[in-house]
Design an enzyme around this catalytic site. Sequence first.
Site, PDB file in Angstrom:
ATOM      1  N   ASP A   1       8.754   8.977  -3.950  1.00 32.65           N
ATOM      2  CA  ASP A   1       7.610   8.337  -3.320  1.00 32.65           C
ATOM      3  C   ASP A   1       8.156   7.231  -2.418  1.00 32.65           C
ATOM      4  OD1 ASP A   1       4.871   7.553  -2.907  1.00 32.65           O
ATOM      5  OD2 ASP A   1       5.267   5.881  -4.259  1.00 32.65           O
TER       6      ASP A   1
ATOM      7  N   ASP B   1       6.125   5.373  -8.783  1.00 31.84           N
ATOM      8  CA  ASP B   1       5.742   4.217  -9.594  1.00 31.84           C
ATOM      9  C   ASP B   1       4.241   4.022  -9.760  1.00 31.84           C
ATOM     10  OD1 ASP B   1       5.150   3.373  -6.970  1.00 31.84           O
ATOM     11  OD2 ASP B   1       5.415   1.271  -7.535  1.00 31.84           O
TER      12      ASP B   1
ATOM     13  N   ASP C   1       1.110   8.743  -8.613  1.00 30.93           N
ATOM     14  CA  ASP C   1       2.328   9.518  -8.844  1.00 30.93           C
ATOM     15  C   ASP C   1       2.321  10.228 -10.194  1.00 30.93           C
ATOM     16  OD1 ASP C   1       3.453   8.733  -6.407  1.00 30.93           O
ATOM     17  OD2 ASP C   1       4.206   6.874  -7.276  1.00 30.93           O
TER      18      ASP C   1
END
Length: 644
Positions: free
Chosen positions: A326, A518, A522
Amino acid sequence: MALNRVSFQKAVRTYPVVASTVVVLAAVLMLWGAGAAGPAQWIASLYTLGIVAVTGVGMVRDIKRGHYGLDILAVIAMLATVAVGEYLASLIIVLMLSGGEALEDYAAGRAKGELDALLDRAPQIAHRLPDDADTGGTPKPGRELAEDIPATEVCVGETLLIKPSEVVPVDGVLLSAAASFDESSLTGESIPVARTAGEAVMSGSVNGTQAVRIRATATTADSQYQRIVALVRDAAASRAPVVRLADRFAIPFTLVSLLIAGIAWAVSGDPVRFAEVLVLATPCPLLIAAPVAFMGGMSRSARHGIIVKGGATLEQLATARTAAFDKTGTLTYGRPELVSVNAQPGFSAEELLGLAASAEQYSSHVLAASVLAAAEERGLPVSPADTAQEVATNGVEALIHGQTVRVGKRRFIEEVDPSAGSVDLSPGQMVVYLSVDGRFAGSLILSDTARPNAAATLDRLRSLGIRDTVMLTGDGQVTANSIAAAVGISDVHAELLPEDKVNAVAALELRPVIMVGDGVNDAPVLAAADVGIAMGARGSTAASESADAVIVADDISKVATAMDISKRTLRVALGSIWLGIALSLVLMLVAAFGFIPAVAGALTQELVDLATILNALRALHGKTLFRRADKPATVASAPIPGSV
């Protein structure tokens, strides 16, 4: 004396077969020494056959399920020694097999020392101060009016006294002017961290030399340390790869052992040779080496602030070929700074930022925290909303002072006003759009920079075997491309919804796939990846629970550390297994020529067990990567730039 007696009784209750075998072996040796070899042989043989019957029941059940384990070889070895009259050897085999569990528990206890330390240090008591207690400055001796209560009874908002060298029981905010905390058990950083009034203090950290006060911001159940404790318990209970690794070698090892034993019998014409060979083929090294090594790897990971939920995760990490990341909060700091406010006619910059912050207070997105921080730094009021709703991956809609305010992505604003125009962004910048009562009101430009060690971490991952690096983000393409270029990622997938990320991971060809993220958004992709790694247990609970590993410190370099540890752990586990196999094969070949009697062979096999266990414990140690944690740069606050 009393303590030793209690420990002995506990050991007998825990390992009853070991205890009963020791008693039978002692009785048999006494009878044999007294010249009563016949009764000694009968007792030993009947006892061994009883163990064979119990073991055989479980073995047959496993075979019916299609599972051919190493206990087949153990049962044949016990039957063979009884059949040829090597009754002392048969008892030693029983003792070796039953004692293998105790030996494994002892070795595993050594290996998981760091995990146990985290569990044992869980705070039990909190010192609660009365509501009217002075909460400023550093407490002075004699002024503490603290009431000792169970840590589980602490409520949010209560003031707690933390004495010198005590473990902080719950997450909180420091009320004293300054303090120093040891966070090494949480983050792996050995240097104490200095905190000042108003800064967050993690539960599980150890206070320095002076008593301080904190205000609880979470209960024990919701605090940082309890999340880690829960992850550690899951990790300690996991044994998945042990079975797989042992099973890979079970059938080949069994067939080779029987072949050597059979040839020795056929060539010599002596059935005793068959038993002498199989005594040295007992499977303890294969059964014990893997669990000890994997537990050692998980313990070593915990020492560096990486909580791995199970040995299966280490095995997957060691063989991973693709790493997906990410962007916000992972490759970047996730704390964007406000660059400018672009207000449309009819709105001022201050009004726009105030409305955005008022709506964003109901969002869990990292950009929301940045907008709120910018408004607070500039002294702008944040108004409560009459109603508020967060639309996942899009933004927030709130009713503030009778106005319907939307804050979020461009497509979210275009649903009510298609005229919302795009904004030109510089590398590393991102935009938040606003509408008021269905009319496009303007945008906020924020900037988030790549972590300085992100590029080095990706380079290290490539040297460890990662062949493909990918960025999966919900942010715009321009912003994603600029960060990707800065850290060395060429495969960029931007403007993704959570389900798009899951599909993107599923489509990656080189597997296993690591996914690092995080946020709440996600959680689905972390669960879908072969190995999901959550950055920071202090972040999203959903992400931490969905992930296979959690990096406690906000340090992306720990991803490379985790992979390095996993590779060494797998090497040690496989090396220990091969060591046991090699030693056993050499000894079996020697025994095939009649040079190792059955009793001596059974005792020698114990030395093989010891050698493989000592080798497996090497997983506890190794070279450490990336000693320096990723420290974010501080950015001075600035007044709101003028509207455009």
